[in-house]
Design a protein around this motif. Structure first.
Motif, PDB file in Angstrom:
ATOM      1  N   ARG A 157     -11.532   1.322  -2.734  1.00 39.64           N
ATOM      2  CA  ARG A 157     -11.458   0.444  -1.566  1.00 39.64           C
ATOM      3  C   ARG A 157     -10.046  -0.106  -1.381  1.00 39.64           C
ATOM      4  NH1 ARG A 157     -12.157  -0.007   3.328  1.00 39.64           N
ATOM      5  NH2 ARG A 157     -11.831  -2.122   4.099  1.00 39.64           N
ATOM      6  N   VAL A 160      -7.997   2.617   0.326  1.00 39.39           N
ATOM      7  CA  VAL A 160      -8.313   2.695   1.756  1.00 39.39           C
ATOM      8  C   VAL A 160      -7.704   1.514   2.497  1.00 39.39           C
ATOM      9  CG1 VAL A 160     -10.196   2.639   3.437  1.00 39.39           C
ATOM     10  CG2 VAL A 160     -10.425   4.017   1.369  1.00 39.39           C
ATOM     11  N   LEU A 161      -7.765   0.346   1.882  1.00 38.82           N
ATOM     12  CA  LEU A 161      -7.217  -0.862   2.512  1.00 38.82           C
ATOM     13  C   LEU A 161      -5.709  -0.741   2.711  1.00 38.82           C
ATOM     14  CD1 LEU A 161      -8.234  -3.625   3.479  1.00 38.82           C
ATOM     15  CD2 LEU A 161      -7.703  -4.530   1.221  1.00 38.82           C
ATOM     16  N   ASP A 163      -4.012   2.071   3.121  1.00 33.07           N
ATOM     17  CA  ASP A 163      -3.793   3.017   4.224  1.00 33.07           C
ATOM     18  C   ASP A 163      -4.035   2.341   5.576  1.00 33.07           C
ATOM     19  OD1 ASP A 163      -3.222   4.974   2.375  1.00 33.07           O
ATOM     20  OD2 ASP A 163      -5.255   5.794   2.351  1.00 33.07           O
ATOM     21  N   GLU A 164      -5.065   1.510   5.651  1.00 31.71           N
ATOM     22  CA  GLU A 164      -5.343   0.805   6.910  1.00 31.71           C
ATOM     23  C   GLU A 164      -4.226  -0.167   7.255  1.00 31.71           C
ATOM     24  OE1 GLU A 164      -9.076  -1.020   6.251  1.00 31.71           O
ATOM     25  OE2 GLU A 164     -10.254   0.810   6.557  1.00 31.71           O
ATOM     26  N   MET A 165      -3.650  -0.806   6.251  1.00 32.17           N
ATOM     27  CA  MET A 165      -2.556  -1.756   6.510  1.00 32.17           C
ATOM     28  C   MET A 165      -1.314  -1.039   7.025  1.00 32.17           C
ATOM     29  SD  MET A 165      -2.735  -4.729   3.593  1.00 32.17           S
ATOM     30  CE  MET A 165      -2.809  -3.586   2.228  1.00 32.17           C
ATOM     31  N   ALA A 167      -1.381   1.646   8.813  1.00 33.02           N
ATOM     32  CA  ALA A 167      -1.671   2.037  10.191  1.00 33.02           C
ATOM     33  C   ALA A 167      -1.598   0.847  11.143  1.00 33.02           C
ATOM     34  CB  ALA A 167      -3.054   2.686  10.268  1.00 33.02           C
ATOM     35  N   SER A 170      -4.215  -6.346   9.975  1.00 29.48           N
ATOM     36  CA  SER A 170      -5.081  -7.254  10.713  1.00 29.48           C
ATOM     37  C   SER A 170      -5.464  -8.424   9.815  1.00 29.48           C
ATOM     38  CB  SER A 170      -6.346  -6.528  11.205  1.00 29.48           C
ATOM     39  OG  SER A 170      -7.130  -6.088  10.109  1.00 29.48           O
ATOM     40  N   GLN A 173      -8.067  -7.687   7.058  1.00 30.79           N
ATOM     41  CA  GLN A 173      -7.570  -7.046   5.836  1.00 30.79           C
ATOM     42  C   GLN A 173      -7.063  -8.090   4.837  1.00 30.79           C
ATOM     43  OE1 GLN A 173      -4.610  -4.523   7.489  1.00 30.79           O
ATOM     44  NE2 GLN A 173      -6.061  -2.992   8.257  1.00 30.79           N
ATOM     45  N   TYR A 246       1.112  -6.022   3.042  1.00 35.08           N
ATOM     46  CA  TYR A 246       0.616  -6.601   4.297  1.00 35.08           C
ATOM     47  C   TYR A 246       1.680  -7.483   4.951  1.00 35.08           C
ATOM     48  CZ  TYR A 246      -2.114  -9.582   7.416  1.00 35.08           C
ATOM     49  OH  TYR A 246      -2.567 -10.270   8.510  1.00 35.08           O
TER      50      TYR A 246
END
Length: 320
Positions: A157, A160-161, A163-165, A167, A170, A173, A246
């Protein structure tokens, strides 16, 4: 309430009642009784049939304790932890155990796949009578090993977190990062306390029937707990790095926005100067802008040329 009874020969029993338990206690035959989500009647059974001391009985009714061992002479009261399967919120299963060389009674609220594994192991080999300390070791080893898949899910997790950051960061996150850190702090505190507890077993302290051979097995569990502590520390450092990632990503996006706004303001500056200059009500300006050609030249060509020159200069410097 769900109850499981493991017989002296390793065979799980389906029928559990006070008379059966009293008979096994009087016969002195070792057995394991597992109570999940017990009620008042079950605690009355522990008090009246087993005759446990009131203090550990009171402790067994209250969950949220730290791993510990309390010696009451004929038996020992233990608080142990393992990992619970999803969708359990904190992914922790707390087990209260009454252990002696005559019986092992475990009390829990959550699902414990580790216990199912131990029961299935003895079900595949009926007729094998477990030693009391051997069964306790197997349960503790299964509980400790259940942490590794749970930490693996947490590590996935975190990946994945991150990678989302990259992109797009938010607020959700950031909240999840804090939630994961709180969970890791709880796991770290639990693992550290349980490691100290098993260290007492390795030293030969506190358990009835703890011989040198059993201490070797508990040494292996102690090693697993050390590895768990190291793994939790690694994930905590990764989460700290994720928080830095982040903040860095948010700062970079803010810098990009500020850069674009600065470029727009810089490009608009010649227009403001030109319109401000020719908007002055001086006779020399009014007298020389009296035709369509002069209007187009001063009002359109000059601003466009100024913007083009400024844009060319900014592009050459890599700012546009």
């Amino acid at each position: 309430m769900t109850a499981h009874l493991l017989d002296r020969d390793g065979t799980p029993q389906a029928r559990i009642d006070p008379a059966t338990l009293e008979g096994r206690l009087h016969a002195g035959e070792f057995f394991w009784l597992d109570l999940q989500d017990p009620g008042p009647d079950d605690y009355a059974l522990l008090r009246d049939v087993f005759g446990f001391h009131p203090l550990p009985l009171e402790d067994s009714e209250h969950f949220g304790q730290r791993p510990k061992l309390e010696d009451y002479g004929e038996f020992a009261f233990l608080v142990l932890y393992g990992a619970a399967p999803p969708p359990d919120e904190d992914r922790l299963v707390e087990v209260h155990a009454f252990y002696s060389e005559r019986h092992l009674v475990t009390v829990r609220r959550d699902e414990a796949p580790a216990f199912e594994q131990v029961r299935e192991r003895y079900a595949r080999r009926p007729g094998r009578s477990p030693r009391p300390v051997e069964l306790l070791y197997q349960l503790l080893d299964a509980l400790v090993d259940s942490f590794f898949p749970a930490l693996g899910d947490l590590g996935d997790r975190i990946d994945v977190l991150q990678d989302e950051m990259l992109a797009g960061p938010s607020e959700e996150q950031l909240q999840e990062i804090f939630a994961l850190r709180r969970r890791l702090v709880e796991v770290r505190r639990t693992v550290a306390s349980q490691r100290d507890l098993v260290g007492r077993f390795v030293a030969g302290d506190g358990l009835p029937g703890l011989d040198e051979d059993a201490r070797r097995y508990f040494r292996d569990v102690h090693d697993h707990l050390i590895r768990l502590g190291d793994q939790v520390d690694v994930y905590r450092e990764i989460l700290t790095g994720s928080m830095d990632l982040y903040l860095t990503t948010v700062s970079n996006r803010l810098n990009t926005v500020m850069k674009r706004l600065t470029v727009i303001a810089t490009i608009a500056l010649p227009l403001v100067v030109i319109t401000g200059f020719f908007g002055q009500n001086f006779a020399v300006l009014v007298d020389h802008i009296g035709s369509t050609a002069a209007f187009v030249g001063y009002g359109v060509v000059l601003p466009v040329a100024a913007i083009a020159v400024l844009a060319f200069a900014l592009r050459r410097r890599g700012l546009f």
